[in-house]
Design an enzyme around this catalytic site. Structure first.
Site, PDB file in Angstrom:
ATOM      1  N   ASP A 288      46.487  33.631  35.373  1.00 50.69           N
ATOM      2  CA  ASP A 288      46.568  33.834  36.823  1.00 50.69           C
ATOM      3  C   ASP A 288      45.290  33.306  37.474  1.00 50.69           C
ATOM      4  OD1 ASP A 288      47.681  34.510  39.230  1.00 50.69           O
ATOM      5  OD2 ASP A 288      47.187  36.643  39.106  1.00 50.69           O
TER       6      ASP A 288
ATOM      7  N   PRO B 187      45.225  47.494  42.782  1.00 53.90           N
ATOM      8  CA  PRO B 187      44.153  47.482  43.791  1.00 53.90           C
ATOM      9  C   PRO B 187      42.759  47.565  43.163  1.00 53.90           C
ATOM     10  CG  PRO B 187      45.212  49.618  43.729  1.00 53.90           C
ATOM     11  CD  PRO B 187      45.986  48.744  42.785  1.00 53.90           C
TER      12      PRO B 187
END
Ligand SMILES: *[C@@H]1O[C@H](CO)[C@@H](O)[C@H](O)[C@H]1NC(C)=O
Ligand SMILES: *[C@@H]1O[C@H](CO)[C@@H](O)[C@H](O)[C@H]1NC(C)=O
Ligand SMILES: *[C@@H]1O[C@H](CO)[C@@H](O)[C@H](O)[C@H]1NC(C)=O
Ligand SMILES: *[C@@H]1O[C@H](CO)[C@@H](O)[C@H](O)[C@H]1NC(C)=O
Ligand SMILES: *[C@@H]1O[C@H](CO)[C@@H](O)[C@H](O)[C@H]1NC(C)=O
Ligand SMILES: *[C@@H]1O[C@H](CO)[C@@H](O)[C@H](O)[C@H]1NC(C)=O
Ligand SMILES: *[C@@H]1O[C@H](CO)[C@@H](O)[C@H](O)[C@H]1NC(C)=O
Ligand SMILES: *[C@@H]1O[C@H](CO)[C@@H](O)[C@H](O)[C@H]1NC(C)=O
Length: 808
Positions: free
Chosen positions: A622, A510
């Site tokens: 990514d 997060p």
């Protein structure tokens, strides 16, 4: 003589008695009431006459409770036209009721559409407090005019509040200006007929607070319910009328609902023992009840008044209030989460149906991609009807004392629910309900004490931290390569990693927004603890990455390693990420073609730096639109670079036993064989270019006629010689089509099946600038939608989040 006196005495006594006992409750034509005289209803409940409110000298005609002292007005005729003298007279004429002043000028009239002609017409003050004009002989309750159709600030039992839709007439309460002045004040209480009708208190044209939609028992955001002793409540909602009404069964109880000159709408009951009005309910009384206190998609908790984003939402960086989804809705793969004990959000643009059941309601909501939530329209008798929201949820409240509360089902993408089921922390927070109003009062007081105490502790902690961070700063100045932060400093900056500070969930954990004590905004990435790497290696690696500096990379300020925690501290980017704009119907319009072209170029330059120019060779692994952040000028900055490397070690152009990435952006050789190289990043870049041009997501794209994903679709348009059809419809004419075609061309070159066919990033930059000729592209990898599904089987639902799986 004695006898005569006695006779006179009895005569006067009789006169007095007869005057009171036969007091008038009505007037006939050509009769009048002048200042000083009154009408009293039959059972002596209400009285009509002239009065001066508070310290005012002006005279008004009004109705008050007959035997309640201090005098409590329920209706005023000439609110806006006060009389200066006591020479006012109320008459029943052929124009209906008229109020004239000393020189016989009409000051106020009942302005009836049908004139009162007959001798039998009378004006009567009824025991309900209603002043009516009617045919005195008629048995029917047919009124030519009634004061109940012209409410002032008080709703009495039997009065209607709402709309006569056939006549387009609205009945609403409006406050006095002040206790001395009954003219129209700032506040009005109305039934807002838009969407699903709800009761609201307005301040001028601004919404002050919502009582909310009627849920069969009470207004969702209030507790004036049908359970008050001896009170019967109706809410009528049909094609002809919408109204709220209450009846009091015990005639000796005086209930009233009124709007005060200073912002409260309240229900009170006359208590003769204390000679005062007992306030049974008043709104707003909690900070949460002020409309718009919290932004969209956040919950205000009445017990602990603060705004919390709904689970799965985070605070939008551009706004101090609104919360936005962490994971966007997928439209066809969504589910609902139930929240209990809630006040329903603003229904002014909601849709409702009285006959549907809850299951049909859910079904209906899923059928429309813009539907965000549903609930029962009526919660009495086990629940019935359907209420749907199509927008952000505004003014969601949670009342600790809401008995049982109300359920609302909020829509989430599948993957969000899967994710958050693992940590159902805030859910249980919401479910906790304190019942009973005494308990509520106790807990409010307790809460205040705790809050004061906590604040004191916090202040002390802050002082300690200030000292500590200052101390650390001096210490660390000697090691400029290693900017490290202490855990308490980061915890403080992010409000202890609170949900409200959460910006989103990236591939590696997060991300939270934080503000350092100096006022600098930061983004904190809290890494999930799944790396086998030692702390020392991690530190060294981060220190190296911190040296990667380029205008198209997000700047790393430092890190924090303490108590099992690993965190990276980045510069804070105020404009969210690229996906937030290009995949949104409305926000996409903020990015015209020149901005998009600028963004494509920026990403390409950032990648050239990572792949070729930096001291380290960094393969991102990514790359996706959600990892491209935008600064205040919409310059793109790549984030999360080097993370794959730090977490999984330095493997360049190698096979790996772990695959990290996001479906839709992964090249075939990587997804299938786990083989990655710089050309894997080139593939992901190509996907992003096609997404930026088309405004469509590769993974979600589906062409009804062909089983193709976005890459396949682009390839087909290219081979058919009409590449510009790929363009986001909104871009339209306002772009340079040669640039668009060049971008599509480069995009297709980057997503070719074989890694060796793909250009490297420095070639891409030259191609984009038109400084290098472009070869014809070959077929892209993974362009068939069905292939993709087969390949990934059960994982193919997993959309936004990073996936780690063992390679075959
Ligand atoms: C009443 O008095 C006010 C000021 O005292 C004056 O402005 C107003 O014109 C008067 N109205 C009438 C109807 O005489
Ligand atoms: C009655 O009203 C008229 C018009 O508003 C005004 O001119 C007149 O002075 C008023 N008379 C009295 C006695 O207030
Ligand atoms: C009386 O009513 C009519 C229509 O019902 C309206 O046009 C007119 O303005 C009203 N007059 C007054 C003095 O309120
Ligand atoms: C009211 O008085 C007027 C004139 O004083 C008269 O013409 C009229 O007939 C009376 N109306 C009634 C109903 O008595
Ligand atoms: C209504 O809201 C606006 C904007 O917040 C504010 O400027 C205005 O003063 C408000 N009006 C009233 C009557 O409170
Ligand atoms: C009505 O209320 C009064 C006052 O509270 C009470 O004394 C009386 O018993 C009530 N009557 C009925 C029928 O409930
Ligand atoms: C966010 O704020 C910045 C600057 O305040 C502005 O340029 C940008 O357009 C805003 N973005 C959105 C989506 O409102
Ligand atoms: C979804 O609902 C909105 C709001 O009621 C409506 O405008 C839109 O046409 C609906 N879309 C579909 C596909 O039914």
């Amino acid at each position: 003589m004695q006898n005569l006196r006695t006779q006179w005495f009895w005569f006067f006594l009789f006169c007095c008695i007869s005057r009171t006992s036969t007091s008038l409750d009505s007037i006939a034509p050509n009769q009048s009431i002048s200042d000083g005289e009154t009408l009293i209803s039959h059972e002596k409940t209400f009285e009509l006459g002239f009065f001066s409110p508070g310290s005012s000298k002006s005279r008004y005609l009004g109705i008050w409770y007959y035997n309640i002292n201090p005098r409590t007005m329920v209706w005023v005729a000439n609110r806006e036209a006060p009389l200066n003298t006591t020479s006012g007279v109320l008459k029943l004429s052929d124009q209906g009721l008229v109020l004239v002043n000393g020189t016989n000028n009409i000051v106020w009239s009942s302005n009836m559409s049908t004139t009162a002609e007959t001798e039998n017409t009378i004006a009567q003050l009824l025991d309900s407090g209603n002043l009516v004009v009617k045919d005195g002989n008629s048995e029917h309750e047919h009124y030519l005019w009634q004061s109940f159709d012209h409410p002032c600030d008080t709703l009495l039992p039997g009065m209607k509040l709402g709309w006569n839709l056939e006549k387009g007439e609205e009945l609403f309460l409006s406050s006095w200006k002040s206790a001395d002045d009954p003219s129209h004040g700032e506040y009005s209480f109305k039934i807002d007929p838009r969407g699903c009708p709800q009761a609201v208190l307005w301040k001028g044209t601004n919404l002050s607070n919502r009582f909310g939609p009627w849920n069969g028992l009470y207004f969702s955001g209030s507790l004036i319910d049908s359970q008050s002793p001896g009170v019967k409540v109706d809410f009528v909602l049909n094609k002809k009328e919408i109204y709220y009404q209450f009846q009091v069964l015990n005639k000796s109880l005086s209930y009233r609902f009124w709007v005060t000159p200073n912002r409260n709408a309240l229900v009170s009951l006359w208590e003769s023992q204390i000679s005062d009005w007992l306030i049974l309910y008043s709104q707003p009384s909690f900070p949460c009840e002020y409309y718009g206190r919290c932004g969209a998609n956040s919950i205000c908790n009445a017990g602990n008044p603060r705004c919390t984003c709904l689970d799965g939402f985070f605070r939008h960086m551009n706004s101090s209030k609104d919360c936005v989804r962490t994971i966007r809705l997928t439209c066809n793969k969504d589910r609902f989460r139930k929240y209990t004990g809630m006040v329903l959000p603003d229904t002014s643009s909601s849709w409702y149906n009285k006959n549907m059941v809850l299951e049909e309601c859910a079904e209906m909501c899923l059928q429309n991609c813009s539907c965000t939530a549903y609930a029962n329209l009526d919660i009495s008798g086990g629940g019935s009807g359907c209420l749907l929201w199509y927008h952000d949820l505004i003014d969601l409240r949670h009342y600790p004392q809401a008995q049982g509360g109300q359920d609302i089902y909020i829509r989430y993408s599948d993957s969000e629910l899967d994710h958050s089921q693992k940590n159902g922390l805030s859910k249980s927070k919401i479910a906790s309900i304190v019942t009973g109003s005494t308990m509520f009062v106790v807990s409010m007081i307790l809460g205040l004490v705790i809050w004061l105490w906590k604040r004191k502790v916090e202040m002390e902690e802050m002082k300690k931290q200030l000292y500590q961070s200052h101390h650390n700063y001096n210490l660390r100045k000697e090691e400029p390569d290693l900017p490290a932060f202490d855990l308490p400093v980061i915890a403080k900056a992010t409000d202890n990693f609170s949900d409200t500070n959460k910006l989103g969930e990236g591939g590696f954990g997060p991300v939270y927004k934080g503000t350092l004590i100096g006022g600098q905004d930061i983004a904190v990435k809290r890494l999930s603890n799944n790396s086998g790497q030692g702390l020392k290696e991690f530190k060294n690696e981060v220190a190296l990455i911190a040296k990667l500096q380029h205008r198209n990379l997000v700047k790393l300020h430092g890190y924090c390693i303490q108590e099992e925690e690993k965190m990276l501290i980045y510069e804070y980017m105020p404009n969210m990420s690229l996906d937030y704009f290009i995949f949104d119907e409305i926000r996409t319009k903020l990015l015209d073609w020149s901005k998009r072209f600028h963004i494509i170029g920026g990403i390409a330059r950032g990648l050239v730096y990572l792949h070729e120019d930096s001291r380290l060779r960094v393969i991102h692994r990514d790359l996706k639109t959600s990892n491209i952040l935008l600064d205040e000028n919409m310059n793109p900055k790549i984030s999360d670079f080097g993370l794959a490397r730090t977490l999984w070690g330095d493997q360049v152009d190698a096979n790996t036993n772990k695959i990290a990435g996001t479906y839709g952006y992964m090249p075939p050789e990587y997804a299938v064989h786990g083989h990655f190289s710089m050309k894997s990043d080139v593939f992901s870049f190509g996907v992003m270019v096609l997404e930026i041009v088309s405004g469509k997501k590769n993974r979600d794209f589906s062409d009804p006629n062909h089983c193709l994903n976005l890459l396949g679709h682009a390839w087909r348009l290219w081979t058919e010689g009409r590449p510009t059809n790929l363009m986001d419809a909104f871009l339209g004419e306002r772009c340079t089509s040669s640039e668009v075609i060049r971008c599509i061309h480069v995009g297709l070159l980057c997503v070719q099946q074989r890694p060796n066919d793909r250009p490297d990033m420095s070639a891409v930059v030259l191609m984009l600038n038109g400084e290098k000729s472009l070869p014809q592209p070959k077929a892209p990898g993974f362009y068939n939608g069905r292939d993709k599904a087969d390949l990934f089987g059960p994982f193919s639902n997993n959309d936004a989040s990073l996936t780690v799986l063992e390679a075959r």
